[in-house]
Design a protein around this motif. Structure first.
Motif, PDB file in Angstrom:
ATOM      1  N   PRO A  19      -1.025  13.506  -7.691  1.00  0.00           N
ATOM      2  CA  PRO A  19      -1.752  13.018  -8.869  1.00  0.00           C
ATOM      3  C   PRO A  19      -0.820  12.711 -10.030  1.00  0.00           C
ATOM      4  N   SER A  20      -1.201  11.737 -10.812  1.00  0.00           N
ATOM      5  CA  SER A  20      -0.464  11.381 -12.018  1.00  0.00           C
ATOM      6  C   SER A  20      -1.140  12.015 -13.230  1.00  0.00           C
ATOM      7  N   LEU A  21      -0.526  11.873 -14.386  1.00  0.00           N
ATOM      8  CA  LEU A  21      -1.157  12.382 -15.600  1.00  0.00           C
ATOM      9  C   LEU A  21      -2.502  11.713 -15.835  1.00  0.00           C
ATOM     10  N   ALA A  22      -2.593  10.439 -15.490  1.00  0.00           N
ATOM     11  CA  ALA A  22      -3.843   9.710 -15.708  1.00  0.00           C
ATOM     12  C   ALA A  22      -4.912  10.091 -14.685  1.00  0.00           C
ATOM     13  N   SER A  23      -4.509  10.250 -13.415  1.00  0.00           N
ATOM     14  CA  SER A  23      -5.497  10.545 -12.366  1.00  0.00           C
ATOM     15  C   SER A  23      -5.895  12.016 -12.345  1.00  0.00           C
ATOM     16  N   CYS A  24      -5.065  12.884 -12.918  1.00  0.00           N
ATOM     17  CA  CYS A  24      -5.342  14.309 -13.119  1.00  0.00           C
ATOM     18  C   CYS A  24      -5.433  15.091 -11.813  1.00  0.00           C
ATOM     19  N   THR A  25      -6.467  14.871 -11.013  1.00  0.00           N
ATOM     20  CA  THR A  25      -6.644  15.631  -9.771  1.00  0.00           C
ATOM     21  C   THR A  25      -6.633  14.749  -8.530  1.00  0.00           C
TER      22      THR A  25
END
Length: 428
Positions: free
Chosen positions: A296-302
């Protein structure tokens, strides 16, 4: 990495991300000059113990990392940031979390490896909370108000002082990734006695070669083992707290998991490392194998990240889903919840074969047919359903049977989801 000199000289005007690690003992006020652009502020690895009360002036700030500093509490100025969604204070000395330190748009809270003994009931007011990382604290209970966080998907509460798992936790409609090992839970939730068939390997019979990779829990080397003609992999565990929990719990789960075609084969454990580091000798994976997705990225979170152009055939999706469900059923048959069933933890080869790795979030549960055991199994089935949905969204051909299975796996009523045995039967 940016420098304090560049910040003070005004050379960073307009940047959206600031990474500043310079043995700072005070928050540089020049950061406020970036308020109209700054979205990510990373102050990890300094000597900070406080942040300004007017931190909310950073009105565009979405992500704040202050790991590896000297904080004893989360500053209340954090709660004043109107756009802040991700807050990370890993590996400090935090013993207090004030309700006023919680930003109203909080999606991810990372307080791993601190000294927290309790959490505020106000956490339940964080309606957008998706991820909470609390491994390596001193929590004896969780606030009942967290049951109101209906968007919560990932929770790490390993290595605390929790005597039981609260009933509301097992009913959370979106909780898919849970780690709770290393708490003083009843015996059925603890690692079993080590199987007698796990071979002991003498360190003198192992020759380490190059480092293949390393993570929070340990370092993996290519090696030679006298008993085998082919190279092997040796994982040396660091013994430090990770975001998932204790590496020793990971090691126990790897040993207890046993053999399965979709698990990395375990050759044995090493007990007499010269520095007393725990270690496992494992099958060496061909370097041509690749991760099914990125983390996961910071934007996608989970949610995992996939290549935009990534496409899969229906046969590939079916084969992958069948393999993952099979290993899931195998682990559940051994009383193990993987806790991190994600595409980024699945290695694949060009022929469509796959291996599930990374037992850092694995936990044990009782094999007693109880409602608790069934709920813990079906929390993991939700993770499988999320994965299947991601694969189907990249599939070249639609399949109603797979779509129906995916819908059943992700339904919000935990106990109504199928177990992995039923999932395997439907996939066959």
């Amino acid at each position: 990495m940016h420098t304090l000199t560049d910040l003070k000289m005004g050379r960073l005007a307009g940047i959206t991300r600031l990474n500043l690690s310079d043995e700072l003992e005070q928050f540089p006020r020049e950061i406020f000059d970036l308020a109209d652009s700054l979205e990510i502020l990373d102050l990890t690895g300094n000597r900070l113990s406080a942040l300004p009360d007017d931190l909310g002036r950073l009105h565009r700030l979405k992500v704040l990392f202050c790991s590896n500093n000297l904080f004893t509490h989360v500053p209340e100025g954090v709660g004043q940031c109107p756009a802040l969604e991700v807050v990370g204070f890993k590996s400090n000395q935090i013993g207090q979390l004030s309700p006023n330190a919680l930003p109203r748009r909080l999606r991810a809270l990372i307080l791993t490896d601190n000294c927290l003994t309790e959490l505020p009931e106000a956490l339940g007011d964080c309606a957008d909370l998706q991820k909470i990382m609390l491994a390596g604290n001193r929590l004896q209970s969780l606030p009942a108000s967290l049951a109101r966080c209906q968007k919560l998907e990932l929770m790490r509460i390993a290595a605390n002082q929790l005597p039981a798992l609260p009933e509301w936790l097992l009913k959370m409609p979106r909780l898919a990734w849970l780690a709770y090992a290393g708490n003083p839970l009843p015996a059925p939730f603890c690692a079993p006695e080590e199987p007698g068939d796990c071979p002991r390997i003498d360190w003198q019979h192992v020759r380490l070669a190059q480092v293949l990779g390393q993570g929070a829990s340990g370092v993996i080397h290519q090696a030679r083992w006298r008993e085998q003609d082919e190279p092997v992999a040796v994982k040396l565990y660091k013994g430090q707290m990770t975001s998932d929990g204790s590496p020793l719990n990971e090691m126990a789960a790897c040993i207890a998991a046993g053999d399965h075609p979709q698990l990395v084969r375990l050759a044995g454990r090493i007990d007499n490392h010269p520095e007393q580091l725990p270690a496992l000798v494992m099958q060496l994976i061909d370097p041509s194998w690749f991760n099914l997705a990125g983390p996961p990225s910071l934007a996608s979170c989970t949610r995992d990240t996939y290549r935009e152009a990534q496409r899969l055939s229906l046969s590939s999706v079916t084969r992958l889903a069948t393999a993952v469900a099979s290993v899931g059923a195998h682990l559940h048959g051994h009383g193990i919840a993987h806790g991190d069933l994600y595409a980024h933890n699945i290695l694949c080869d060009e022929h469509g074969d796959c291996l599930l790795g990374d037992f850092g979030a694995a936990s044990f549960y009782p094999q007693d047919g109880s409602a608790t055991a069934a709920a813990l199994q079906r929390i993991e089935v939700l993770a499988f359903g999320v994965l299947l949905g991601e694969l189907l969204s990249r599939c070249e051909t639609q399949c109603e049977a797979l779509q129906a299975l995916q819908r059943d796996c992700v339904q919000p009523e935990v106990q109504l989801r199928p177990g992995f045995a039923e999932v395997c039967q439907r996939l066959s």
